[in-house]
Design an enzyme around this catalytic site. Structure first.
Site, mmCIF file in Angstrom:
data_model
loop_
_atom_site.group_PDB
_atom_site.id
_atom_site.type_symbol
_atom_site.label_atom_id
_atom_site.label_comp_id
_atom_site.label_asym_id
_atom_site.label_seq_id
_atom_site.Cartn_x
_atom_site.Cartn_y
_atom_site.Cartn_z
ATOM 1 C CE LYS A 213 114.434 53.889 51.512
ATOM 2 N NZ LYS A 213 114.911 52.528 51.751
ATOM 3 N N GLY A 266 114.086 46.156 42.702
ATOM 4 C CA GLY A 266 113.313 45.766 43.871
ATOM 5 C C GLY A 266 112.035 45.081 43.440
ATOM 6 C CB SER A 267 108.986 44.260 45.293
ATOM 7 O OG SER A 267 108.303 45.447 45.623
ATOM 8 C CB THR A 268 106.552 43.719 40.511
ATOM 9 O OG1 THR A 268 107.543 42.900 39.871
ATOM 10 C CG2 THR A 268 105.578 44.216 39.469
ATOM 11 C CB VAL A 270 108.244 48.741 45.768
ATOM 12 C CG1 VAL A 270 108.983 50.062 45.951
ATOM 13 C CG2 VAL A 270 107.935 48.119 47.132
ATOM 14 C CD GLU A 294 116.229 42.940 37.861
ATOM 15 O OE1 GLU A 294 115.326 42.170 38.247
ATOM 16 O OE2 GLU A 294 117.333 43.009 38.395
ATOM 17 C CB CYS A 328 116.078 39.294 40.015
ATOM 18 S SG CYS A 328 116.446 40.613 41.182
ATOM 19 C CD GLU A 426 109.718 37.971 42.975
ATOM 20 O OE1 GLU A 426 110.852 38.114 42.485
ATOM 21 O OE2 GLU A 426 108.964 38.920 43.231
#
Length: 542
Positions: A213, A266-268, A270, A294, A328, A426
């Protein structure tokens, strides 16, 4: 059948093309950009079991730097497509898992050479168009890093397989590295085309099947990746691309008994949510899933009083603003000692003020657009907040405009408050916040760097004092998974600096290293005894 121990080609990093104006590669690339920009709108399908799947729900794709232009549409699916992708993956699993490893290696070595040759311009341009990367940022990502992932991972795969136990007289001990029992779910971000392809390719190389995805803002280059996989000979069903709503996909994937692993960037927030979902369903799986992620970063540049102002300023301007700070690893906070601040400030303001901003088609533009309107509004909100605060000031940049594209000026903020909001949160955009500290408070400031952020992805120390460097390395031991000395905290190269961080930045299963591939196999120990005993009695029994 395999009847030899094969030696794979030695991996060498792909040379980065310079794209100097007037060069053949520059002419070819910009010509391809114009061709793809002006072609008829494309229709990007989902790829499920070798079939191109289209729906009535068409979502537009537009360049972030020219959002009125529609490059084409991608097809949006639902839960039925997620189930179909899982079914296709599981149908392909046995044959792919049983294929001798050298054939899997050959597929991805071929992908590397195809990308280095006929696919190079198309992959780079798709990234320039849909992700608004300039010529160099596209080249080091979509071409060079992805080629390196394919080639070095083949080499690392053989290292994994070669790791074997000792055998004593009378027996033969072996380790067999099996693919995971099920499918791997890959969730990928918009910002690196190479990461997107590698999150699928690394598990597949080890014999796994994948449901992928991508981010909706990366669908254009995702299609080119699927075309590359097809041309390289990845069999139907091994890697399946779906474009569906995240919660819809998660509701199917994380409740499926054959879910075997998550490969995520992706985001922490999520990632933590997905981990909880997996934990809630843990009793329903065939085996404990591998979770590799990551995530975010609040990456730092720590400067010692012995440093060169020009070196510091350049590390800040490159580290914070390449690809609009949407890495990132991008530097988003810096700690600069008072004794070199004024000279560093002068150079930094001059450098940032000289940046050209605009479309990637003009290769003299260092800065392009941020990815979409949501990102634009979020970053603009931070800039507006800064302008209202008494303990922070903008020394360069601070303007933004989304009338044609999502353009935000590279913005440098100076704060007297080391816990100012933009020192801690962030932003994922072109905003660098600097705290100027007392030149003699180096050690205390190291403690501040370590404690300010929940993240631990990248960071750097800039110093001409080796004792200071050593102290920083010890104090900041857990503050960054990729630590740089006298450099910006970005630009990790496959085969040279395996990439990943810990704390709130992920599981630190370094991409571009054998340790990542180990996560996608399940080892079986085999002990063969040559002359089995025929009596149960041991000598101690007399």
């Amino acid at each position: 059948m395999s009847n030899a121990l094969f030696q794979v080609p030695i991996a060498v990093n792909e040379p980065v093309k310079a794209y100097a104006p007037g060069s053949s590669e520059h002419t070819s690339l910009i010509g391809k950009y114009q061709e793809m920009y002006n072609q008829l709108p494309i229709d990007v399908p989902m790829y499920i079991g070798g079939k191109e799947v289209r729906t009535e729900d068409k979502r537009p794709m537009s360049p972030p730097h020219d959002h009125a232009k529609v490059l084409g549409h991608f097809n949006y699916g639902d839960a039925t497509h997620v189930n179909a992708a899982i079914d296709a993956a599981m149908a392909a699993r046995e044959e792919w898992a049983n294929l001798p490893w050298e054939h899997r290696a050959s597929v991805f070595l071929k992908a590397a050479d195809l990308l280095a040759g006929p696919f190079r311009d198309k992959m780079n341009v798709s990234t320039m168009l849909a992700q608004s990367k300039n010529v160099m940022q596209a080249e080091i990502d979509a071409a060079c890093e992805l080629i390196d992932f394919f080639k070095f991972n083949v080499q690392y795969m053989t290292q994994v397989y070669k790791e074997q136990p000792e055998s004593l007289p009378g027996m033969w001990n072996r380790l067999e590295y099996r693919p995971l029992e099920g499918f791997v779910f890959a969730i990928t971000p918009f910002n690196f085309t190479s990461i997107c392809a590698n999150l699928c390719a690394a598990p597949a190389m080890m014999g796994n099947v994948v449901v992928w995805k991508p981010a909706e803002s990366q669908m254009y280059s995702a299609q080119v990746i699927m075309e590359l996989f097809k041309a390289a000979g990845v069999p139907d069903g091994v890697i399946n691309l779906i474009s569906v709503d995240g919660p819809v996909a998660g509701d199917v994937v994380f409740k499926h008994k054959d879910f075997a692993g998550l490969h995520f960037t992706g985001s922490t927030a999520v990632f933590r949510h997905l981990w909880k979902e997996i934990g809630a369903n843990i009793a329903d799986y065939r085996s404990y899933p591998r979770i590799v992620g990551e995530t975010g970063g609040k990456d730092f540049i720590m400067v010692h009083k012995s440093s060169s102002p020009a070196e510091v300023a350049t590390a800040c301007s490159r580290g914070a603003f390449e690809f609009q700070g949407q890495k990132c690893s991008a530097a988003s906070r810096a700690y600069i000692p008072s004794n070199i601040w004024e000279e560093t400030k002068s150079i930094l303001v001059q450098q940032v003020s000289s940046f050209k901003m605009g479309s990637p088609e003009d290769s003299s533009n260092f800065i392009n657009a941020v990815i979409d309107e949501r990102a634009f509004d979020k970053i603009a909100g931070y800039i507006d907040y800064i302008k209202t605060q008494d303990d922070a000031e903008i020394i360069v940049g601070g303007n933004y405009d989304k009338s044609k594209g999502y353009f935000i000026e590279p913005t440098v903020v100076v704060t007297t408050n080391p816990k100012f909001r933009t020192m801690c949160e962030e932003i994922f955009g072109p905003v660098l916040t600097i705290h100027v500290y007392d030149e003699n408070a180096f050690e205390a400031t190291l403690d501040l760097v370590d404690s300010t952020s929940d993240y631990a992805l990248t960071g750097s120390i800039i110093s001409n004092d080796r004792y200071a460097i050593n102290l920083a390395m010890k104090k900041l031991e857990n503050a960054a998974g990729n630590f740089y000395i006298n450099d910006k905290p970005t630009g990790a190269v496959v085969g040279q600096q395996p990439f990943g961080g810990a704390r709130g930045s992920g599981t630190n299963d370094k991409a571009g290293a054998a340790m990542n591939l180990l996560r996608w196999v399940s080892a079986r120990t085999i002990k063969e005894t040559f002359v089995p005993p025929t009596d149960y009695r041991y000598p101690f029994l007399g």
